[in-house]
Design a protein around this motif. Sequence first.
Motif, PDB file in Angstrom:
ATOM      1  N   LEU A 140       0.820  -1.201   0.072  1.00 20.05           N
ATOM      2  CA  LEU A 140       0.092  -0.109  -0.097  1.00 20.05           C
ATOM      3  C   LEU A 140       0.802   1.134  -0.093  1.00 20.05           C
ATOM      4  CD1 LEU A 140      -2.637  -0.996   2.728  1.00 20.05           C
ATOM      5  CD2 LEU A 140      -2.668  -1.460   0.211  1.00 20.05           C
ATOM      6  N   SER A 141       0.319   2.471  -0.578  1.00 21.87           N
ATOM      7  CA  SER A 141       1.028   3.558  -0.596  1.00 21.87           C
ATOM      8  C   SER A 141       0.257   4.713  -0.247  1.00 21.87           C
ATOM      9  CB  SER A 141       1.726   3.771  -2.010  1.00 21.87           C
ATOM     10  OG  SER A 141       2.811   4.827  -2.143  1.00 21.87           O
ATOM     11  N   CYS A 142       0.825   5.605   0.207  1.00 18.41           N
ATOM     12  CA  CYS A 142      -0.031   6.883   0.764  1.00 18.41           C
ATOM     13  C   CYS A 142       0.864   8.034   0.344  1.00 18.41           C
ATOM     14  CB  CYS A 142      -0.156   6.932   2.488  1.00 18.41           C
ATOM     15  SG  CYS A 142      -0.994   8.341   2.876  1.00 18.41           S
ATOM     16  N   ALA A 143       0.312   8.865  -0.644  1.00 17.50           N
ATOM     17  CA  ALA A 143       0.875  10.113  -1.189  1.00 17.50           C
ATOM     18  C   ALA A 143       0.250  11.402  -0.473  1.00 17.50           C
ATOM     19  CB  ALA A 143       0.428  10.229  -2.448  1.00 17.50           C
ATOM     20  N   ALA A 144       1.059  11.991   0.194  1.00 19.56           N
ATOM     21  CA  ALA A 144       1.007  12.816   1.151  1.00 19.56           C
ATOM     22  C   ALA A 144       1.280  14.404   0.752  1.00 19.56           C
ATOM     23  CB  ALA A 144       1.627  12.862   2.660  1.00 19.56           C
ATOM     24  N   SER A 145       0.304  15.177   0.594  1.00 21.48           N
ATOM     25  CA  SER A 145       0.685  16.710   0.012  1.00 21.48           C
ATOM     26  C   SER A 145      -0.054  17.619   0.949  1.00 21.48           C
ATOM     27  CB  SER A 145       0.095  16.513  -1.069  1.00 21.48           C
ATOM     28  OG  SER A 145      -1.377  16.537  -1.557  1.00 21.48           O
ATOM     29  N   GLY A 146       0.445  19.019   0.477  1.00 20.05           N
ATOM     30  CA  GLY A 146      -0.255  20.146   1.516  1.00 20.05           C
ATOM     31  C   GLY A 146       0.527  20.647   2.345  1.00 20.05           C
ATOM     32  N   ARG A 147       1.563  19.943   2.971  1.00 20.20           N
ATOM     33  CA  ARG A 147       2.392  20.951   3.867  1.00 20.20           C
ATOM     34  C   ARG A 147       3.554  20.132   4.082  1.00 20.20           C
ATOM     35  NH1 ARG A 147       0.909  22.100   8.700  1.00 20.20           N
ATOM     36  NH2 ARG A 147       3.117  21.986   9.154  1.00 20.20           N
ATOM     37  N   THR A 148       4.603  20.572   4.905  1.00 22.32           N
ATOM     38  CA  THR A 148       5.678  19.815   5.308  1.00 22.32           C
ATOM     39  C   THR A 148       5.301  18.813   6.512  1.00 22.32           C
ATOM     40  OG1 THR A 148       7.134  21.708   4.571  1.00 22.32           O
ATOM     41  CG2 THR A 148       8.117  20.005   6.036  1.00 22.32           C
ATOM     42  N   PHE A 149       5.910  17.506   6.385  1.00 17.12           N
ATOM     43  CA  PHE A 149       5.377  16.574   7.177  1.00 17.12           C
ATOM     44  C   PHE A 149       6.629  16.541   8.280  1.00 17.12           C
ATOM     45  CE2 PHE A 149       1.105  15.406   6.286  1.00 17.12           C
ATOM     46  CZ  PHE A 149       1.207  15.997   4.584  1.00 17.12           C
ATOM     47  N   SER A 150       7.633  17.035   8.290  1.00 18.35           N
ATOM     48  CA  SER A 150       8.840  16.717   8.957  1.00 18.35           C
ATOM     49  C   SER A 150       8.682  16.418  10.339  1.00 18.35           C
ATOM     50  CB  SER A 150       9.884  17.723   8.749  1.00 18.35           C
ATOM     51  OG  SER A 150       9.300  18.960   9.386  1.00 18.35           O
ATOM     52  N   SER A 151       7.542  16.987  11.069  1.00 19.83           N
ATOM     53  CA  SER A 151       7.471  16.796  12.560  1.00 19.83           C
ATOM     54  C   SER A 151       6.388  16.046  12.797  1.00 19.83           C
ATOM     55  CB  SER A 151       7.090  17.986  13.152  1.00 19.83           C
ATOM     56  OG  SER A 151       5.852  18.860  12.563  1.00 19.83           O
ATOM     57  N   TYR A 152       5.844  15.183  11.638  1.00 20.01           N
ATOM     58  CA  TYR A 152       4.538  14.460  11.862  1.00 20.01           C
ATOM     59  C   TYR A 152       4.783  12.843  11.994  1.00 20.01           C
ATOM     60  CZ  TYR A 152       1.091  17.823  10.273  1.00 20.01           C
ATOM     61  OH  TYR A 152       0.169  18.899  10.409  1.00 20.01           O
ATOM     62  N   ALA A 153       3.854  12.388  12.525  1.00 24.51           N
ATOM     63  CA  ALA A 153       3.711  10.757  12.525  1.00 24.51           C
ATOM     64  C   ALA A 153       3.052  10.250  11.561  1.00 24.51           C
ATOM     65  CB  ALA A 153       3.229  10.105  13.933  1.00 24.51           C
ATOM     66  N   MET A 154       3.166   9.506  10.959  1.00 23.50           N
ATOM     67  CA  MET A 154       2.331   8.928   9.915  1.00 23.50           C
ATOM     68  C   MET A 154       1.766   7.388  10.057  1.00 23.50           C
ATOM     69  SD  MET A 154       2.290  11.419   7.789  1.00 23.50           S
ATOM     70  CE  MET A 154       1.583  10.794   6.295  1.00 23.50           C
ATOM     71  N   GLY A 155       0.351   7.296  10.088  1.00 29.95           N
ATOM     72  CA  GLY A 155       0.185   5.778  10.677  1.00 29.95           C
ATOM     73  C   GLY A 155      -0.829   5.026   9.665  1.00 29.95           C
ATOM     74  N   TRP A 156      -0.873   4.011   9.699  1.00 30.23           N
ATOM     75  CA  TRP A 156      -1.597   3.068   8.987  1.00 30.23           C
ATOM     76  C   TRP A 156      -2.759   2.524  10.022  1.00 30.23           C
ATOM     77  CZ3 TRP A 156      -2.668   2.861   3.607  1.00 30.23           C
ATOM     78  CH2 TRP A 156      -1.640   3.366   2.815  1.00 30.23           C
ATOM     79  N   PHE A 157      -3.994   2.661   9.586  1.00 30.81           N
ATOM     80  CA  PHE A 157      -5.108   1.964  10.331  1.00 30.81           C
ATOM     81  C   PHE A 157      -5.806   0.988   9.449  1.00 30.81           C
ATOM     82  CE2 PHE A 157      -4.936   4.243  14.555  1.00 30.81           C
ATOM     83  CZ  PHE A 157      -4.223   5.252  14.239  1.00 30.81           C
ATOM     84  N   ARG A 158      -6.699   0.391  10.179  1.00 31.39           N
ATOM     85  CA  ARG A 158      -7.679  -0.560   9.170  1.00 31.39           C
ATOM     86  C   ARG A 158      -8.865  -0.741  10.074  1.00 31.39           C
ATOM     87  NH1 ARG A 158      -4.268  -6.614   9.657  1.00 31.39           N
ATOM     88  NH2 ARG A 158      -4.818  -7.060  11.561  1.00 31.39           N
ATOM     89  N   GLN A 159     -10.191  -1.028   9.225  1.00 25.76           N
ATOM     90  CA  GLN A 159     -11.225  -1.404   9.788  1.00 25.76           C
ATOM     91  C   GLN A 159     -11.897  -2.589   9.055  1.00 25.76           C
ATOM     92  OE1 GLN A 159     -13.894   2.131  10.082  1.00 25.76           O
ATOM     93  NE2 GLN A 159     -15.056   0.937  11.783  1.00 25.76           N
ATOM     94  N   ALA A 160     -12.082  -3.486   9.572  1.00 32.49           N
ATOM     95  CA  ALA A 160     -12.856  -4.884   8.912  1.00 32.49           C
ATOM     96  C   ALA A 160     -14.270  -4.571   9.185  1.00 32.49           C
ATOM     97  CB  ALA A 160     -12.194  -6.017   9.689  1.00 32.49           C
TER      98      ALA A 160
END
Length: 124
Positions: A20-40
Motif C-alpha cells: 500500500l502507498s499513501c501520497a501525502a501533500s499540502g504541507r511539510t510533514f517533517s514533525s509528523y507521525a504517519m500511521g496506517w489503520f484498518r477497519q474490518a
Amino acid sequence: QVQLVESGGGFRQAGGSLRLSCAASGRTFSSYAMGWFRQAPGKEREFVAAIMWSSGWTVYADPVKGRFTISRDKAKSTVDLQMNSLKPEDTAVYYCAAERGSRSVVAGSSYDYWGQGTQVIVSS
C-alpha cells in the motif's frame, strides 16, 4: 490543504503480499507521525503501524509484527505499507493518517488527517 491518498489495495490469497502507498501533500510533514489503520466489516478501526517522518522510528501492532513493514520516502512524500504473509484476518479497509507528532501514535483519535481508504481482501 493536507491530502492523503491511498493506493495499492486489492485481492490476494492467504500467504501473498501487497504494498500500500499513501501520497501525502499540502504541507511539510517533517514533525509528523504517519500511521496506517484498518477497519474490518463490523469491527472498530484498529492501529496497524506508524512511522515518525523525521527520524524513521516505527511501531507496529502485535498482529502484524514480522509481516508488515512501514516506510517513508521523503523525496516522494509517500508512506508505504509492505504486507507479507497475508492472512484472511487482514481483510479490511486500510487508512493512511497523519498526526502532528505530539500525541500517542497508536490512538486513532490523535490523528489530524485521514485518507479515503483502500480495500484489502485476503482469501483463505
